[in-house]
Every structure is written in C-alpha cells, then in structure tokens.
Design an enzyme around this catalytic site. Structure first.
Site, PDB file in Angstrom:
ATOM      1  N   THR A   1     -25.748   2.913 -25.283  1.00  0.00           N
ATOM      2  CA  THR A   1     -27.072   2.991 -24.666  1.00  0.00           C
ATOM      3  C   THR A   1     -28.133   3.208 -25.744  1.00  0.00           C
ATOM      4  O   THR A   1     -29.289   2.833 -25.560  1.00  0.00           O
ATOM      5  CB  THR A   1     -27.145   4.133 -23.622  1.00  0.00           C
ATOM      6  OG1 THR A   1     -26.492   5.290 -24.165  1.00  0.00           O
ATOM      7  CG2 THR A   1     -26.467   3.731 -22.333  1.00  0.00           C
TER       8      THR A   1
ATOM      9  N   LYS B   1     -16.300   3.884 -33.780  1.00  0.00           N
ATOM     10  CA  LYS B   1     -17.707   3.521 -34.008  1.00  0.00           C
ATOM     11  C   LYS B   1     -17.957   3.133 -35.469  1.00  0.00           C
ATOM     12  O   LYS B   1     -19.003   2.613 -35.811  1.00  0.00           O
ATOM     13  CB  LYS B   1     -18.621   4.662 -33.583  1.00  0.00           C
ATOM     14  CG  LYS B   1     -18.551   4.972 -32.082  1.00  0.00           C
ATOM     15  CD  LYS B   1     -19.439   6.169 -31.737  1.00  0.00           C
ATOM     16  CE  LYS B   1     -19.267   6.669 -30.306  1.00  0.00           C
ATOM     17  NZ  LYS B   1     -20.021   5.876 -29.322  1.00  0.00           N
TER      18      LYS B   1
ATOM     19  N   HIS C   1     -16.006   4.835 -18.052  1.00  0.00           N
ATOM     20  CA  HIS C   1     -16.869   4.766 -19.238  1.00  0.00           C
ATOM     21  C   HIS C   1     -16.134   4.549 -20.543  1.00  0.00           C
ATOM     22  O   HIS C   1     -16.758   4.601 -21.604  1.00  0.00           O
ATOM     23  CB  HIS C   1     -17.699   6.046 -19.378  1.00  0.00           C
ATOM     24  CG  HIS C   1     -18.701   6.246 -18.296  1.00  0.00           C
ATOM     25  ND1 HIS C   1     -20.007   5.827 -18.390  1.00  0.00           N
ATOM     26  CD2 HIS C   1     -18.576   6.810 -17.081  1.00  0.00           C
ATOM     27  CE1 HIS C   1     -20.656   6.147 -17.280  1.00  0.00           C
ATOM     28  NE2 HIS C   1     -19.806   6.746 -16.464  1.00  0.00           N
TER      29      HIS C   1
ATOM     30  N   LYS D   1     -32.124   1.665 -26.542  1.00  0.00           N
ATOM     31  CA  LYS D   1     -33.312   2.441 -26.915  1.00  0.00           C
ATOM     32  C   LYS D   1     -33.958   1.850 -28.164  1.00  0.00           C
ATOM     33  O   LYS D   1     -35.183   1.717 -28.246  1.00  0.00           O
ATOM     34  CB  LYS D   1     -32.923   3.914 -27.137  1.00  0.00           C
ATOM     35  CG  LYS D   1     -32.391   4.581 -25.867  1.00  0.00           C
ATOM     36  CD  LYS D   1     -31.691   5.909 -26.136  1.00  0.00           C
ATOM     37  CE  LYS D   1     -30.920   6.342 -24.883  1.00  0.00           C
ATOM     38  NZ  LYS D   1     -30.030   7.501 -25.120  1.00  0.00           N
TER      39      LYS D   1
ATOM     40  N   LYS E   1     -25.216   8.285 -33.142  1.00  0.00           N
ATOM     41  CA  LYS E   1     -24.289   8.290 -32.013  1.00  0.00           C
ATOM     42  C   LYS E   1     -23.183   9.289 -32.343  1.00  0.00           C
ATOM     43  O   LYS E   1     -23.090   9.734 -33.483  1.00  0.00           O
ATOM     44  CB  LYS E   1     -23.673   6.902 -31.813  1.00  0.00           C
ATOM     45  CG  LYS E   1     -23.117   6.299 -33.121  1.00  0.00           C
ATOM     46  CD  LYS E   1     -22.527   4.921 -32.942  1.00  0.00           C
ATOM     47  CE  LYS E   1     -23.580   3.826 -32.866  1.00  0.00           C
ATOM     48  NZ  LYS E   1     -23.804   3.333 -31.522  1.00  0.00           N
ATOM     49  N   ARG E   2     -22.333   9.648 -31.366  1.00  0.00           N
ATOM     50  CA  ARG E   2     -21.236  10.552 -31.685  1.00  0.00           C
ATOM     51  C   ARG E   2     -20.375   9.978 -32.811  1.00  0.00           C
ATOM     52  O   ARG E   2     -20.294   8.755 -32.979  1.00  0.00           O
ATOM     53  CB  ARG E   2     -20.370  10.806 -30.439  1.00  0.00           C
ATOM     54  CG  ARG E   2     -20.940  11.842 -29.509  1.00  0.00           C
ATOM     55  CD  ARG E   2     -21.167  13.177 -30.173  1.00  0.00           C
ATOM     56  NE  ARG E   2     -19.924  13.894 -30.371  1.00  0.00           N
ATOM     57  CZ  ARG E   2     -19.467  14.839 -29.563  1.00  0.00           C
ATOM     58  NH1 ARG E   2     -20.169  15.213 -28.508  1.00  0.00           N
ATOM     59  NH2 ARG E   2     -18.316  15.422 -29.813  1.00  0.00           N
TER      60      ARG E   2
HETATM   61  C1  26V Z   1     -13.883  11.029 -24.435  1.00  0.00           C
HETATM   62  C2  26V Z   1     -12.833  11.509 -25.184  1.00  0.00           C
HETATM   63  C3  26V Z   1     -12.054  12.620 -24.671  1.00  0.00           C
HETATM   64  C4  26V Z   1     -10.740  12.831 -25.339  1.00  0.00           C
HETATM   65  C5  26V Z   1     -10.692  12.511 -26.802  1.00  0.00           C
HETATM   66  C6  26V Z   1     -11.460  11.330 -27.253  1.00  0.00           C
HETATM   67  C7  26V Z   1     -12.567  10.916 -26.417  1.00  0.00           C
HETATM   68  C8  26V Z   1     -13.366   9.900 -26.848  1.00  0.00           C
HETATM   69  C9  26V Z   1     -14.398   9.447 -26.115  1.00  0.00           C
HETATM   70  C10 26V Z   1     -14.646  10.015 -24.906  1.00  0.00           C
HETATM   71  C11 26V Z   1     -15.807   9.453 -24.192  1.00  0.00           C
HETATM   72  C12 26V Z   1     -15.823   9.620 -22.736  1.00  0.00           C
HETATM   73  C13 26V Z   1     -16.651   8.690 -22.025  1.00  0.00           C
HETATM   74  C14 26V Z   1     -17.964   8.315 -22.660  1.00  0.00           C
HETATM   75  O1  26V Z   1     -18.764   9.125 -23.056  1.00  0.00           O
HETATM   76  N1  26V Z   1     -18.206   7.036 -22.690  1.00  0.00           N
HETATM   77  C15 26V Z   1     -19.446   6.449 -23.132  1.00  0.00           C
HETATM   78  O2  26V Z   1     -20.222   6.209 -21.972  1.00  0.00           O
HETATM   79  C16 26V Z   1     -21.476   5.618 -22.257  1.00  0.00           C
HETATM   80  C17 26V Z   1     -22.224   5.513 -20.949  1.00  0.00           C
HETATM   81  O3  26V Z   1     -21.590   4.646 -20.096  1.00  0.00           O
HETATM   82  C18 26V Z   1     -21.273   4.276 -22.923  1.00  0.00           C
HETATM   83  O4  26V Z   1     -22.521   3.739 -23.237  1.00  0.00           O
HETATM   84  C19 26V Z   1     -20.440   4.425 -24.190  1.00  0.00           C
HETATM   85  O5  26V Z   1     -20.160   3.166 -24.743  1.00  0.00           O
HETATM   86  C20 26V Z   1     -19.155   5.162 -23.868  1.00  0.00           C
HETATM   87  O6  26V Z   1     -18.432   5.462 -25.048  1.00  0.00           O
END
Ligand code: 26V
Length: 767
Positions: free
Chosen positions: A615, A513, A328, A619, A507-508
């Site tokens: 996603t 972003k 992801h 929406k 979004k986060r």
């Molecule tokens: C995890 C972490 C963990 C360590 C520090 C920074 C950091 C930054 C981002 C993440 C995200 C983890 C994976 C995630 O949530 N990905 C999202 O997954 C969605 C569903 O597939 C996708 O639509 C998003 O674009 C993607 O960012």
C-alpha cells in the site's frame, strides 16, 4: 462552531481539566482541549449516525494502525485551517501537536489498511464500524545503538487519549476455562471527509471483572490481588510484533478470542435490544474478518446463537451469511494454525463447535481433501473459508495466487466464494494532508472535490505534456525534499542535500521485501564510483525506514548492515558528494507522511508473488513518485493504470520465479559475477564490522546455506535491478522523467480506499 464558541470551549476545557489557560498550558494540555472541543462538536452527528441504518458492517481486526488523529480529524471536519488560524492568533502553533504520539496499534500494511478503510467507510457514508483491541502498548518504538535495532515501549497514551470515550456500561464478560475477564469498550469516532458521517472504532480493553477483593486486601494478600489483576490486564497489554514464537502463543490465543468474543457479544446484544429475532441477524450485520486473527468470531457466533435456541445447522448457516474473510499473505508461517489441545483446554466450548464444524465438512466431503482440523491442528483460514460467504485477496495477482495455489482445493469446490478487492489508501491523509503543496496545485488545475472522488485526478493527465505544470510538480517535489531533509538532519543527524535523488524503501523489514538487494545496489555504486566507472551518476540519497520484528535475527542483521554502509558512505569524502545513506529511526505513520511526498523513487522490489499488494506503493504514486519495482502485488495494477513505460520494472515474474526455483544455484551466480561477489563478500571480509554479533555471517549464509538458499532470489534479480536502477538514474531530471511523475499522480485514482470500500459494499456486503 464559530471562532468565539471554539476558543471559549477550548479555554473552558483547559480551566476545567488542567487548571490552565492558553498562555500557561503545555502542548499536551492544549492538545486534549482542542481534541475534546472537536468531540463536543461532533457529538450529535455521531449519535445520529449510530442509529441511522438498517444494516451495519463490522470490520474485525486485531490491528488498527491509526496514527495521529488530530490533524486528520480536524481536516475531515473542514476546520483544520480555521483552527490553525484561531489558535495562532492566540499565540499557539498547532504544528506543535506533532510531538503527540502516534497510535501504532498495528504492525504495518494490514493494520494501516484497516485504518484507511474505516476513514473511507465514513467518507462514502457506509455504516462501517471497527472492532479491535486497545493495546496498552502498541508497536515498539525503534532505537539504534551502534547501528543495532533496540526496542522500547510505545506509550501511545502518554498525552492522554482524548479521542476515545470509555463505555463502562457496555462492558461484557469474556470467559476462558481458567478465568474470566471484563472487556471494556473505548469508542473512537471515525470522521468521514466532510464530517457528515461519523462511524465508530470500538477497541476492547481487558480488565478484572467484579469489584475489588476486599477480603484479600484485609488479610494482606496483596500478591494475590496483584496477580489476579495482572493476569486479566495482560491480555490487552501489548501488540504482537508479527513474529510471535511459541512462548507467546497462549497469550496471543487469548487476545484473539478476547476481542472476537467481546465484539460478537456486543453485536448480538445490540441486535436483541432492538427487539429483532436472532434468525434475522444476517439482514442487519455483515462482518469482515481482517486476516485470520479474528476467526474465533465464527465459532463464538455459532455458540452464542445456539444459546439463543437455534440448532447447530441453523447457526452455522447464519454464520455463513454474516462472515467474510480477507487474506493478506501467502507466507506459510503467517497462516495461522492452532493446536487443538490448547484450544480444548482454554476454550472447551469453542473446541466443541470447531469439532462439529469439522464433522459437518467430513460428511459433506468424505474425501478429506477439505478440512478445518487435521492432525490436532485447526487451520484458521480454512474455518473462515468454509463458514464464511466471501473470500478475497488484496490485489489481482494475489487473488489469482490464492485461487491457483494457496486455497486451490477450496476454490475448486467454491469458486463463487472467491473475489478480488484491490487495496487502497485514503487520499485525505496520503495526499491532501501530507502534501498540501501538491494538493493546492491539483486543485488549481482541476478544481476542488478530487479528495473524495479520486478518479478525477485523470484530468491532470493532459498536463504531463505541459512543461509549466511539470516544472511546478518538480518544484513541489524539491520543496518536500527540503522539508524532509531538515527533519532528517534534526532527527538522525544525517545531511541529505535536496538536490540529490531521493530513493526510498519504507516498509517492514522482511527477507521477501529484499532490503538486502537494495543495500547491495548501494555498494555496487559505491565501488564503481570509487573506481571512476560512474562519471555520470547523479547524486542519490538512499533512504530506508523499517522495523524488524524483535526476534527476526536476519532482518535485524540487514538493519545493522545498512547502518554500517551508511556510516562508511556518508563519511567517505571520495563518494559522499554522490551518495548518501540513511536508515531513519522509528519509521511510523507520521514519518511516512513526511517521506512519501519527498520521494523521487519508490522501491517496491519484493520477489514476485510474495507481496500480497503493498500500500506504500500507492502512497508514493499519488505523490508523483515513479515505482522501481517487480511485477508483484499491486505494482502490476499500478503499471496497468499509469502505463508500464511510466514505471521502472525489473526482475523475474511469478511464472519465471517458478521456473527458476526448479534448479536454482545462487553459488553459480556468485562465482560468475566478480562485481557481485565482491559486494556479497563485504558481509564477511572485514569491510564491515558487526561487532561480534555474527549477524553478517548469518545474512550471508541465508544466500547460500541449506535448502532455502537465497530463497528470495536476491542474487538472481540483482543484475536486472541495477540495470534498471541505472536507467532511472540516467532519466532523472529530464522532461520525460517529470512527465512520468505527473502521470503517476494522474493515474492514481484507482488506489483510493474509497473505491476499495465501495467494491466491498457492492460485492461482499451487499449493501
Ligand atoms: C505476518 C507474519 C507472522 C508470522 C511470521 C512472519 C509474518 C510475516 C508477515 C506477516 C504479515 C501478515 C499480513 C500482512 O500484514 N500482510 C500485508 O497486508 C497488506 C494489506 O493488505 C498488504 O498490502 C501487504 O502486501 C501484506 O504483506
């Protein structure tokens, strides 16, 4: 159930559980009774679905961001309207259930996707069960204090958890080298649209094994009792908010092994209970690993299968036909790497299996180019690719990046493992339920049934040229804006006139972003309006919703910055008839359900190549919102579906980003663009006050300082961004603009998670 039976059940439950009647009961009491009445209603269907199929799929995920269950479940059962009416007759307004907490057992995109996928699995009648962790506290609740984010505990079970059954008798033991815990499953029904299929979301809670230590109690060792208890229960105590630094690593590792082990034990036990041979388990289950968080399930599976008498090689090959892996993100810091010393210490048997797997790969590929363990570090994604069957990215562009860069070496050796499955969202929650007004219009035009066959929205396309339908669309948008405006006034104390353009980024909060670029664009219009340079600017309300990980300093700095801008803009009579800014508090699934339908503009402005899919973009699209975005993630496919001329695209492409990065100098841009310089300088020229926190200086430094100066090309893309943003502002309100809105809804069919799940079923799970 008919009305009589329903009301009787609700009343009996109220009496039995709370000693209350509909007249005297509190909202949570009615909520529990209504939910349990529905649980009684679905019992038989649920039980028969559990037994029904030869092969089941397990979706293993550390996060399920399910949100509020009650409306969605009643809707999918086809009784939401009736129940609303029946309760109303008895003087109870079920919209008061909006005070029931969201279950936020996830961070954002990845967790919400898992929830949409389960709902779609049940809708398209695929036997898909979720396995995860029942966190005592989910994602933190966000508050603002002088514009700074503060985190508070999210007590999602405050009003109870009537949508779960505790299955004590199906508990399993999970062993670490230093102690063991009991994993107790809580099962939630996953009700498909139409209510015919009901699957299960099984969430594990960690507890102390064995019975109460009476000897210790007798000798008054209360401390010891409490300590043992806390140590066990701490494992499922809280969700990690995405930024877990060193100090949380051990607990995180325990969480991951905890739910992976419990889930695999559960699946193997059920398989054996059916009297089936272990060698054939791959004919009966497929497991999907949602990112690397559940990857321990692989060595755990191999370990347990070996306990059943199979040799390592056999067990490994069996794993290979059971597991699949979804990636992801390409963000380096999010790709999990674990310290082998730590794994060895905490999970010695798992470490042994991982070492055997590493030995196997060394034998197969002596060059050392492919590895699972290197420099005493396990690369969890590599484990999943090597010991799994299929690997997928979540949008076409993202999958290409995985093949070309992130997992290039793997793709060269195993091209057949890689495939794309573009994300999707459930149209039940994200259109039908959250926008009943637009849904009614759609049904009026194309008839019923689109809710579970979203490609049918295409039939709306011809109405894009019909002024009457366009205007009906626009009127509904206005109504949704009015509703949001009322809610925002109540919750945030900020007035958003519904005549304004609602420009939303929800979004986060993350640097990639680029919420900062959006903030800069507000200041751009702010200064220009003050100088009389924007006589034709149409009034716009900039709406933000985002949580920053608690330890992510610069992300928190951006929140404070936007709140400071909001303060200035909203209180400046020279501009506040043209501009409004609000950062909504505690953006979550339920807030999103109000925001998405009310947006005129969907901001999807990540630096190209960074957003795996997105996603939220889908929406918004379904709710008739145009995208203002970069060619990133699923935006690319949104353009493909709707036609690029129906979106507002700007900025460097993935290829251009690569070129630019070769010798990028943000200072050059800054120095040669006085208008931009002035905006950037508000971070430290006293225009805004960060109350001595040093946050704004730190944000500014991220644009210039060190090797990663303006890593996400905010300054580079800024001009093109405001150019297109201004073009959008000019277009807004025209006939052609409303036609674009209709075309977005009409072409959103691809982004139903039903389609995604059918893709997985066909190309990954071989159902
Ligand atoms: C995890 C972490 C963990 C360590 C520090 C920074 C950091 C930054 C981002 C993440 C995200 C983890 C994976 C995630 O949530 N990905 C999202 O997954 C969605 C569903 O597939 C996708 O639509 C998003 O674009 C993607 O960012």
């Amino acid at each position: 159930m008919n009305k009589e039976e329903w009301m009787n059940t609700v009343e009996t439950l109220l009496k039995a559980n709370d000693g209350a009647s509909l007249e005297t009961a509190t909202v949570p009491e009615v909520y529990r009774a209504v939910s349990r009445a529905a649980m009684a209603d679905i019992y038989d269907t649920w039980e028969s679905c559990k037994k029904s199929s030869k092969k089941r799929v397990g979706y293993l995920s550390a996060e399920f961001l399910v949100g509020r269950a009650v409306f969605s479940n009643l809707y999918n059962l086809g009784i939401l309207g009736e129940v609303r009416d029946w309760m109303k007759e008895r003087g109870f307004d079920i919209s008061s259930f909006e005070e029931i907490e969201d279950a936020a057992l996830g961070n954002g995109g990845l967790g919400r996707l898992a929830a949409c996928y389960l709902e779609s699995g049940a809708t398209v009648s695929i036997p898909l069960d979720g396995y995860g962790i029942r966190y005592r506290y989910g994602l933190f609740r966000q508050e603002f204090e002088n514009g700074f984010q503060r985190e508070a505990a999210d007590d999602w079970q405050r009003c109870g958890d009537p949508w779960s059954y505790r299955r004590e008798d199906e508990s399993v033991l999970v062993e670490f080298s230093d102690f063991a815990v009991r994993a107790v499953p809580y099962d939630m029904p996953v009700i498909g649209y139409g209510g015919k299929t009901i699957n299960t979301l099984r969430l594990w809670q960690s507890e102390q094994p064995g019975s109460f230590d009476f000897a210790a109690f007798d000798s008054m060792q209360i401390d010891k009792i409490a300590k043992d208890n806390v140590r066990c229960e701490s494992i499922s105590y809280a969700l990690y908010p995405n930024d877990s630094t060193e100090k949380g690593r051990i607990l995180r590792l325990r969480q991951e092994y905890f739910f992976a082990s419990a889930s695999v034990q559960d699946l193997i036990r059920k398989h054996k209970q059916k009297g089936l041979p272990i060698e054939k388990i791959n004919e009966h289950i497929s497991l999907q690993l949602n990112d690397t968080h559940p990857v321990f399930a692989i060595p755990e599976f191999i370990r347990l299968v070996m306990k059943e008498g199979l040799k390592f090689e056999k067990a490994f090959l069996l794993a290979r036909s059971v597991f699949n892996f979804t990636n992801h993100t390409i963000l380096g810091e999010a790709l999990e790497r674990l310290d082998m010393k730590r794994v060895r210490k905490l999970l010695p048997e798992i470490a042994r299996i991982l070492t055997k797997m590493q030995a196997r790969i060394e034998k197969e590929f002596p060059s050392g180019k492919l590895f699972l363990i290197k420099d005493e570090t396990v690369h969890m994604a590599n484990v999943a690719i090597y010991a799994g069957n299929k690997v997928n990215g979540v949008a076409a562009l993202h999958t290409e990046i995985l093949k070309e860069s992130t997992f290039r070496d793997w793709y060269e050796v195993y091209p057949e493992k890689f495939l794309n499955v573009t994300n999707g969202v459930t149209p039940r929650r994200w259109l039908a339920l959250c926008n009943p007004e637009l849904s009614a219009l759609i049904t009026e035009k194309i008839g019923d049934g689109w809710q579970a066959d979203l490609e049918r929205l295409k039939e709306l396309e011809k109405y894009a040229d019909d002024p009457e339908v366009r205007h009906a669309f626009a009127e509904i948008k206005y109504l949704k804006k009015q509703q949001l405006s009322e809610y925002v006034l109540k919750r945030e104390g900020v007035e958003l006139p519904p005549e304004f353009i609602f420009d939303v980024q929800a979004k986060r909060l993350h640097e990639y972003k680029r919420q900062l670029m959006n903030a800069f664009s507000i200041l751009y219009y702010y200064f220009r309006i003050k100088e009389g340079k924007e006589p034709n600017f149409k009034p716009t309300a900039f709406i933000f919703g985002a949580k920053a990980a608690p330890a992510y300093w610069n992300a928190k700095g951006v929140i404070k910055f936007i709140n400071a801008i909001a303060d200035k803009v909203n209180n400046d009579p020279e501009v506040n008839d043209k501009l409004r800014v609000v950062f909504v508090t505690d953006y979550n699934v339920s807030y999103a359900e109000k925001i998405m339908p009310a947006a005129d503009i969907s901001e999807q402005i990540s630096m190209a190549g960074m957003e795996a899919s997105g996603t939220g973009n889908m929406k918004f699209m379904l709710n008739g919102t145009v995208t203002l975005g970069t060619m990133d993630g699923a935006n690319v496919e949104i353009c493909e579906e709707a036609g690029r001329e129906n979106e507002y695209i700007f900025g460097a492409t993935v290829e251009e980003v690569k070129e630019i990065k070769k010798n990028y100098n943000p200072r050059e841009i800054y120095n040669s663009d006085p208008e931009l310089k002035r905006i950037v300088d508000t971070l430290d020229d006293g225009t805004f006050d960060d109350q001595g926190s040093g946050m704004f200086r730190s944000v500014k430094e991220s644009l210039f300082g060190g090797w990663s100066a303006d890593h996400y090309l905010v300054l580079k893309d800024f001009r093109d961004y405001v150019r297109v943003k201004s073009e959008l502002n000019r277009d807004y309100g025209s006939e052609e603009f409303f036609a674009k809105c209709v075309r977005n809804t009409a072409n959103g069919g691809k982004f139903s998670s039903d389609r995604s799940i059918l893709d997985y079923a066909k190309n990954v799970w071989n159902l």
